[in-house]
Scaffold this active site. Structure first.
Site, PDB file in Angstrom:
ATOM      1  N   ARG A   1     100.406 -32.018  65.793  1.00 24.06           N
ATOM      2  CA  ARG A   1     100.310 -31.081  64.672  1.00 24.06           C
ATOM      3  C   ARG A   1     100.849 -31.800  63.433  1.00 24.06           C
ATOM      4  O   ARG A   1     102.036 -32.126  63.370  1.00 24.06           O
ATOM      5  CB  ARG A   1     101.109 -29.817  64.965  1.00 24.06           C
ATOM      6  CG  ARG A   1     101.012 -28.740  63.880  1.00 24.06           C
ATOM      7  CD  ARG A   1     101.838 -27.524  64.268  1.00 24.06           C
ATOM      8  NE  ARG A   1     101.725 -26.461  63.272  1.00 24.06           N
ATOM      9  CZ  ARG A   1     102.478 -26.347  62.192  1.00 24.06           C
ATOM     10  NH1 ARG A   1     103.417 -27.255  61.931  1.00 24.06           N
ATOM     11  NH2 ARG A   1     102.306 -25.342  61.356  1.00 24.06           N
TER      12      ARG A   1
ATOM     13  N   LYS B   1     109.180 -34.160  59.438  1.00 31.00           N
ATOM     14  CA  LYS B   1     110.366 -33.369  59.772  1.00 31.00           C
ATOM     15  C   LYS B   1     111.663 -34.085  59.448  1.00 31.00           C
ATOM     16  O   LYS B   1     111.706 -35.279  59.177  1.00 31.00           O
ATOM     17  CB  LYS B   1     110.301 -32.945  61.242  1.00 31.00           C
ATOM     18  CG  LYS B   1     109.256 -31.852  61.451  1.00 31.00           C
ATOM     19  CD  LYS B   1     109.387 -31.127  62.741  1.00 31.00           C
ATOM     20  CE  LYS B   1     108.428 -29.928  62.763  1.00 31.00           C
ATOM     21  NZ  LYS B   1     108.303 -29.366  64.111  1.00 31.00           N
TER      22      LYS B   1
END
Length: 285
Positions: free
Chosen positions: A264, A229
């Site tokens: 995740r 991210k």
């Protein structure tokens, strides 16, 4: 514990579980277009399972910043054939019994995915985008992951003004857990996700990662999704998401240390090693 058919189960606190990302989309932020054909999606799913994924998270709607919503029919077209082929086998691919979560905010997609063989619903809206989601999950009798977000993927990065990001995310998730229970979903079927990067600045994402334990009073397993991210790219000055594996590894190790139950991730093989070592240190397993 989440118990599924056969001997498949997730026992919370036993170890950290890995949810492997499978985006069957043309426009996801990191891997859009890589796995949006059936053969490539099946190949990646089997690779993720072989690498150690406990759950395959299959999504047909990109949730990257600025992403547009996808029509129901298109989302169904993307995800249902993949789930069916994973469960039934196809061409050179044997049937796969790895747990599958459907990454969707649409109740109709959740229903069709569970019918096709999925086991879990993963809703990035905390079941706020579709009023039918909680009643549908109750009827289906499957676990659900409720994530925090503000706005939609298209608007979320303009909605990062918090007085206390941890408290406000906690309050949102507490309300959603309460609402899910009120709809008849058992408390033990609910997981929560503070939504790293979703309507969060890099600094806010870091604060949430530092304070994962603050969400423990909700009594739900905690899913954390730091993989590749932008907050990692911000720290490392690395614009290419695929070059953020080591940064992801650090985030995953710290998330485990602070109480994450599920991670995740895109890079399952690498994060499997991270989890096993972090669990050996932190959990003694």
């Amino acid at each position: 514990m989440w118990q599924f058919s056969g001997d498949r189960q997730l026992i919370w606190g036993d170890r950290t579980y890995l949810m492997g990302v499978l985006n069957v989309t043309p426009d996801s932020f990191s891997d859009g277009g890589q796995f949006d054909q059936l053969d490539s999606a099946l190949q990646q799913a089997h690779r993720l399972a072989k690498d150690g994924a406990d759950v395959l998270d299959i999504g047909g709607q990109s949730t990257r910043p600025q992403a547009e919503d996808v029509a129901l029919e298109e989302e169904l077209r993307r995800v249902i054939p993949v789930i069916q082929a994973l469960r039934q086998g196809a061409a050179d691919f044997a049937p796969l019994d790895t747990l599958i979560s459907i990454d969707t905010t649409k109740a109709a997609v959740a229903r069709a995915a569970i019918a096709a063989g999925a086991n879990i619903v993963n809703d990035i809206s905390g079941a706020t985008f579709d009023d039918a989601m909680l009643p549908t999950v109750t009827e289906l009798g499957v676990p659900i992951v409720l994530m925090h977000i503000r706005g939609t993927p298209k608007t979320m990065q303009q909605l990062t003004d918090y007085q206390d990001v941890v408290q406000e995310v906690y309050d949102f998730l507490a309300r959603r857990v309460e609402m899910a229970i009120a709809h008849g979903i058992p408390h033990q079927h609910i997981a929560i996700d503070p939504g790293i990067g979703f309507a969060k600045t890099a600094a806010q994402s870091l604060e949430l990662l530092r304070r994962i334990e603050a969400f423990k009073p909700l009594g739900c397993p905690i899913l954390i999704g730091p993989s590749r991210k932008s907050f990692i790219g911000h720290i490392l000055n690395q614009p290419d998401p695929k070059q953020r594996i080591w940064g992801t590894a650090a985030a995953c190790a710290m998330a485990i240390a602070h109480g994450a139950d599920i991670l995740r991730v895109h890079d399952v093989a690498e994060m499997w090693d991270v989890c096993r070592v972090a669990d050996a240190i932190g959990r003694g397993v």
